[in-house]
Scaffold this motif. Structure first.
Motif, PDB file in Angstrom:
ATOM      1  N   ILE A   1      73.449  -3.280 -16.546  1.00  0.00           N
ATOM      2  CA  ILE A   1      74.160  -3.413 -15.272  1.00  0.00           C
ATOM      3  C   ILE A   1      73.435  -2.646 -14.172  1.00  0.00           C
ATOM      4  O   ILE A   1      73.219  -3.154 -13.063  1.00  0.00           O
ATOM      5  N   ALA A   2      73.023  -1.409 -14.482  1.00  0.00           N
ATOM      6  CA  ALA A   2      72.300  -0.621 -13.487  1.00  0.00           C
ATOM      7  C   ALA A   2      70.966  -1.274 -13.130  1.00  0.00           C
ATOM      8  O   ALA A   2      70.556  -1.273 -11.957  1.00  0.00           O
ATOM      9  N   GLY A   3      70.290  -1.835 -14.128  1.00  0.00           N
ATOM     10  CA  GLY A   3      69.032  -2.520 -13.863  1.00  0.00           C
ATOM     11  C   GLY A   3      69.210  -3.730 -12.973  1.00  0.00           C
ATOM     12  O   GLY A   3      68.371  -3.999 -12.095  1.00  0.00           O
ATOM     13  N   ALA A   4      70.319  -4.475 -13.175  1.00  0.00           N
ATOM     14  CA  ALA A   4      70.595  -5.641 -12.330  1.00  0.00           C
ATOM     15  C   ALA A   4      70.851  -5.212 -10.885  1.00  0.00           C
ATOM     16  O   ALA A   4      70.338  -5.828  -9.939  1.00  0.00           O
ATOM     17  N   TYR A   5      71.640  -4.151 -10.712  1.00  0.00           N
ATOM     18  CA  TYR A   5      71.886  -3.618  -9.368  1.00  0.00           C
ATOM     19  C   TYR A   5      70.581  -3.192  -8.710  1.00  0.00           C
ATOM     20  O   TYR A   5      70.337  -3.474  -7.530  1.00  0.00           O
ATOM     21  N   LEU A   6      69.752  -2.491  -9.481  1.00  0.00           N
ATOM     22  CA  LEU A   6      68.498  -1.982  -8.931  1.00  0.00           C
ATOM     23  C   LEU A   6      67.579  -3.121  -8.530  1.00  0.00           C
ATOM     24  O   LEU A   6      66.909  -3.060  -7.485  1.00  0.00           O
ATOM     25  N   THR A   7      67.557  -4.190  -9.316  1.00  0.00           N
ATOM     26  CA  THR A   7      66.731  -5.355  -8.995  1.00  0.00           C
ATOM     27  C   THR A   7      67.178  -5.998  -7.688  1.00  0.00           C
ATOM     28  O   THR A   7      66.363  -6.336  -6.824  1.00  0.00           O
ATOM     29  N   VAL A   8      68.498  -6.155  -7.552  1.00  0.00           N
ATOM     30  CA  VAL A   8      69.027  -6.736  -6.315  1.00  0.00           C
ATOM     31  C   VAL A   8      68.687  -5.847  -5.123  1.00  0.00           C
ATOM     32  O   VAL A   8      68.288  -6.327  -4.062  1.00  0.00           O
ATOM     33  N   GLY A   9      68.831  -4.535  -5.314  1.00  0.00           N
ATOM     34  CA  GLY A   9      68.525  -3.612  -4.229  1.00  0.00           C
ATOM     35  C   GLY A   9      67.068  -3.670  -3.803  1.00  0.00           C
ATOM     36  O   GLY A   9      66.759  -3.607  -2.609  1.00  0.00           O
ATOM     37  N   ILE A  10      66.160  -3.793  -4.765  1.00  0.00           N
ATOM     38  CA  ILE A  10      64.736  -3.890  -4.433  1.00  0.00           C
ATOM     39  C   ILE A  10      64.429  -5.200  -3.722  1.00  0.00           C
ATOM     40  O   ILE A  10      63.613  -5.248  -2.797  1.00  0.00           O
ATOM     41  N   LEU A  11      65.096  -6.283  -4.116  1.00  0.00           N
ATOM     42  CA  LEU A  11      64.920  -7.559  -3.417  1.00  0.00           C
ATOM     43  C   LEU A  11      65.402  -7.464  -1.971  1.00  0.00           C
ATOM     44  O   LEU A  11      64.765  -7.999  -1.056  1.00  0.00           O
ATOM     45  N   VAL A  12      66.529  -6.766  -1.773  1.00  0.00           N
ATOM     46  CA  VAL A  12      67.028  -6.559  -0.410  1.00  0.00           C
ATOM     47  C   VAL A  12      66.019  -5.758   0.400  1.00  0.00           C
ATOM     48  O   VAL A  12      65.771  -6.044   1.584  1.00  0.00           O
ATOM     49  N   PHE A  13      65.408  -4.747  -0.244  1.00  0.00           N
ATOM     50  CA  PHE A  13      64.402  -3.942   0.438  1.00  0.00           C
ATOM     51  C   PHE A  13      63.194  -4.793   0.823  1.00  0.00           C
ATOM     52  O   PHE A  13      62.647  -4.657   1.932  1.00  0.00           O
ATOM     53  N   ALA A  14      62.760  -5.694  -0.086  1.00  0.00           N
ATOM     54  CA  ALA A  14      61.616  -6.560   0.200  1.00  0.00           C
ATOM     55  C   ALA A  14      61.914  -7.506   1.367  1.00  0.00           C
ATOM     56  O   ALA A  14      61.068  -7.719   2.240  1.00  0.00           O
ATOM     57  N   VAL A  15      63.143  -8.048   1.394  1.00  0.00           N
ATOM     58  CA  VAL A  15      63.529  -8.931   2.494  1.00  0.00           C
ATOM     59  C   VAL A  15      63.558  -8.151   3.806  1.00  0.00           C
ATOM     60  O   VAL A  15      63.135  -8.635   4.858  1.00  0.00           O
ATOM     61  N   TRP A  16      64.036  -6.929   3.731  1.00  0.00           N
ATOM     62  CA  TRP A  16      64.088  -6.066   4.918  1.00  0.00           C
ATOM     63  C   TRP A  16      62.683  -5.811   5.463  1.00  0.00           C
ATOM     64  O   TRP A  16      62.449  -5.874   6.672  1.00  0.00           O
ATOM     65  N   LEU A  17      61.724  -5.538   4.582  1.00  0.00           N
ATOM     66  CA  LEU A  17      60.355  -5.297   5.023  1.00  0.00           C
ATOM     67  C   LEU A  17      59.737  -6.524   5.675  1.00  0.00           C
ATOM     68  O   LEU A  17      58.847  -6.417   6.511  1.00  0.00           O
ATOM     69  N   ASN A  18      60.200  -7.701   5.280  1.00  0.00           N
ATOM     70  CA  ASN A  18      59.650  -8.944   5.808  1.00  0.00           C
ATOM     71  C   ASN A  18      60.438  -9.470   7.006  1.00  0.00           C
ATOM     72  O   ASN A  18      60.468 -10.667   7.259  1.00  0.00           O
ATOM     73  N   GLY A  19      61.081  -8.560   7.716  1.00  0.00           N
ATOM     74  CA  GLY A  19      61.742  -8.948   8.956  1.00  0.00           C
ATOM     75  C   GLY A  19      63.229  -9.125   8.860  1.00  0.00           C
ATOM     76  O   GLY A  19      63.854  -9.566   9.832  1.00  0.00           O
ATOM     77  N   GLY A  20      63.831  -8.803   7.730  1.00  0.00           N
ATOM     78  CA  GLY A  20      65.274  -8.923   7.590  1.00  0.00           C
ATOM     79  C   GLY A  20      66.001  -7.806   8.321  1.00  0.00           C
ATOM     80  O   GLY A  20      65.397  -6.842   8.801  1.00  0.00           O
ATOM     81  N   SER A  21      67.296  -7.936   8.405  1.00  0.00           N
ATOM     82  CA  SER A  21      68.094  -6.941   9.103  1.00  0.00           C
ATOM     83  C   SER A  21      68.268  -5.692   8.248  1.00  0.00           C
ATOM     84  O   SER A  21      68.483  -5.780   7.035  1.00  0.00           O
ATOM     85  N   ASP A  22      68.160  -4.516   8.891  1.00  0.00           N
ATOM     86  CA  ASP A  22      68.354  -3.281   8.146  1.00  0.00           C
ATOM     87  C   ASP A  22      69.813  -3.074   7.757  1.00  0.00           C
ATOM     88  O   ASP A  22      70.131  -2.210   6.938  1.00  0.00           O
ATOM     89  N   ALA A  23      70.715  -3.883   8.340  1.00  0.00           N
ATOM     90  CA  ALA A  23      72.124  -3.795   7.971  1.00  0.00           C
ATOM     91  C   ALA A  23      72.335  -4.206   6.518  1.00  0.00           C
ATOM     92  O   ALA A  23      73.277  -3.749   5.868  1.00  0.00           O
ATOM     93  N   TRP A  24      71.457  -5.067   5.987  1.00  0.00           N
ATOM     94  CA  TRP A  24      71.606  -5.513   4.605  1.00  0.00           C
ATOM     95  C   TRP A  24      71.453  -4.352   3.643  1.00  0.00           C
ATOM     96  O   TRP A  24      72.257  -4.172   2.734  1.00  0.00           O
ATOM     97  N   ILE A  25      70.398  -3.577   3.823  1.00  0.00           N
ATOM     98  CA  ILE A  25      70.147  -2.487   2.898  1.00  0.00           C
ATOM     99  C   ILE A  25      71.193  -1.375   3.067  1.00  0.00           C
ATOM    100  O   ILE A  25      71.612  -0.742   2.088  1.00  0.00           O
ATOM    101  N   GLU A  26      71.664  -1.168   4.303  1.00  0.00           N
ATOM    102  CA  GLU A  26      72.714  -0.177   4.518  1.00  0.00           C
ATOM    103  C   GLU A  26      74.012  -0.608   3.843  1.00  0.00           C
ATOM    104  O   GLU A  26      74.695   0.202   3.205  1.00  0.00           O
ATOM    105  N   ASP A  27      74.352  -1.893   3.962  1.00  0.00           N
ATOM    106  CA  ASP A  27      75.566  -2.399   3.319  1.00  0.00           C
ATOM    107  C   ASP A  27      75.449  -2.349   1.804  1.00  0.00           C
ATOM    108  O   ASP A  27      76.442  -2.122   1.105  1.00  0.00           O
ATOM    109  N   PHE A  28      74.234  -2.544   1.287  1.00  0.00           N
ATOM    110  CA  PHE A  28      74.047  -2.500  -0.170  1.00  0.00           C
ATOM    111  C   PHE A  28      74.395  -1.119  -0.710  1.00  0.00           C
ATOM    112  O   PHE A  28      75.082  -0.990  -1.727  1.00  0.00           O
TER     113      PHE A  28
END
Length: 284
Positions: free
Chosen positions: A5-32
């Protein structure tokens, strides 16, 4: 299951971080981190407390390990209390019921400060006391192992960091910058973590000589959790002093998920060790 479960959460969080680096909104990672991440950390600390409590109560009265796991359980209780105060009542998020009250918002920093104190010196001092009792038991039994070169290297690295951090604190104090009560109370946290890392590594090497079973995994998990907390503290220090620039400093936030997972699975491994012993007992 905890690690999955923790690994799944961490994977999703890293994907959110990657999207953020590629121009996504920083609100996504804050909400995560404010909602699903906070719920995960509270759940993991609650699981760790529950399993520590069951392990402590499974030892008979008068057994030396019962007292040791009593201290471990007190540490887990401090962690659970701290996580709720920091992640729920001390955060500006939808999970905080105080944010729906006008004056409640002003209380969030106070709850966070209290949570950091409980989850800092209080938590790690009781855990260090518990692991010290275990070390004393292993020493009397003649099972206490020795640290290896890689263990000494880790301790030397974090020891150098603590020395540098101490210098920074002295420089800050001489510049007449004031410390808050929570900062003063938590000054011993990193030295306590260094002691804890040495204790957990010593116990891990002790049981490793008897085979890498459940108990070895227990103290190995404690060592990993303590190492990750220290790593997170290094990331915070590096960010505050400008050594870790934005947005890469946000990667330090992800350390707390595997760290919390390690502290949750440590008592689970001890519990499994006790269950396996009971299962192999002869039936009268």
């Amino acid at each position: 299951m905890i690690l999955l479960i923790a690994g799944a959460y961490l994977t999703v969080g890293i994907l959110v971080f990657a999207v953020w680096l590629n121009g996504g909104s920083d609100a996504w990672i804050e909400d995560f981190f404010r909602v699903p991440g906070a719920l995960l950390l509270v759940s993991l600390s609650g699981i760790g407390l529950y399993l520590s409590l069951r392990t402590w109560r499974a030892f008979d009265a008068g057994e030396p390990m019962r007292r040791a796991w009593q201290m471990v359980t007190l540490s887990a209780a401090a962690d659970f209390t701290s996580t709720i105060l920091v992640q729920i009542f001390g955060a500006q998020s939808r999970l905080n019921p105080l944010t729906y009250a006008g004056e409640g918002r002003t209380l969030a920093p106070h709850w966070r400060s209290a949570g950091l104190m409980i989850g800092g010196s209080c938590r790690f001092a009781t855990l260090a006391a518990g692991l010290m009792l275990v070390i004393m038991i292993y020493r009397r039994a003649g099972f206490l192992g020795r640290l290896r070169a890689v263990d000494w290297a880790l301790l030397a690295f974090f020891g150098a960091y603590i020395v540098r951090e101490t210098v920074d604190v002295v420089v800050r104090a001489r510049s007449e910058r004031t410390f808050s009560g929570a900062e003063i109370f938590n000054l011993p946290v990193d030295p306590l973590l260094w002691v804890l890392l040495s204790q957990a590594l010593r116990l891990f090497r002790s049981v490793q000589t008897m085979g890498y079973g459940w108990i070895g995994k227990c103290y190995g998990a404690f060592a990993v959790g303590i190492f990750l907390v220290l790593l997170g503290d290094v990331a915070i220090w590096a960010t505050n002093w400008g050594y870790l620039p934005w947005p890469w400093s946000a990667l330090g936030w992800y350390v707390w998920i595997p760290a919390a997972s390690a502290f949750a699975v440590a008592p689970a491994f001890q519990w499994e060790a006790m269950r396996s012993v009971e299962a192999n007992l002869p039936v009268e």
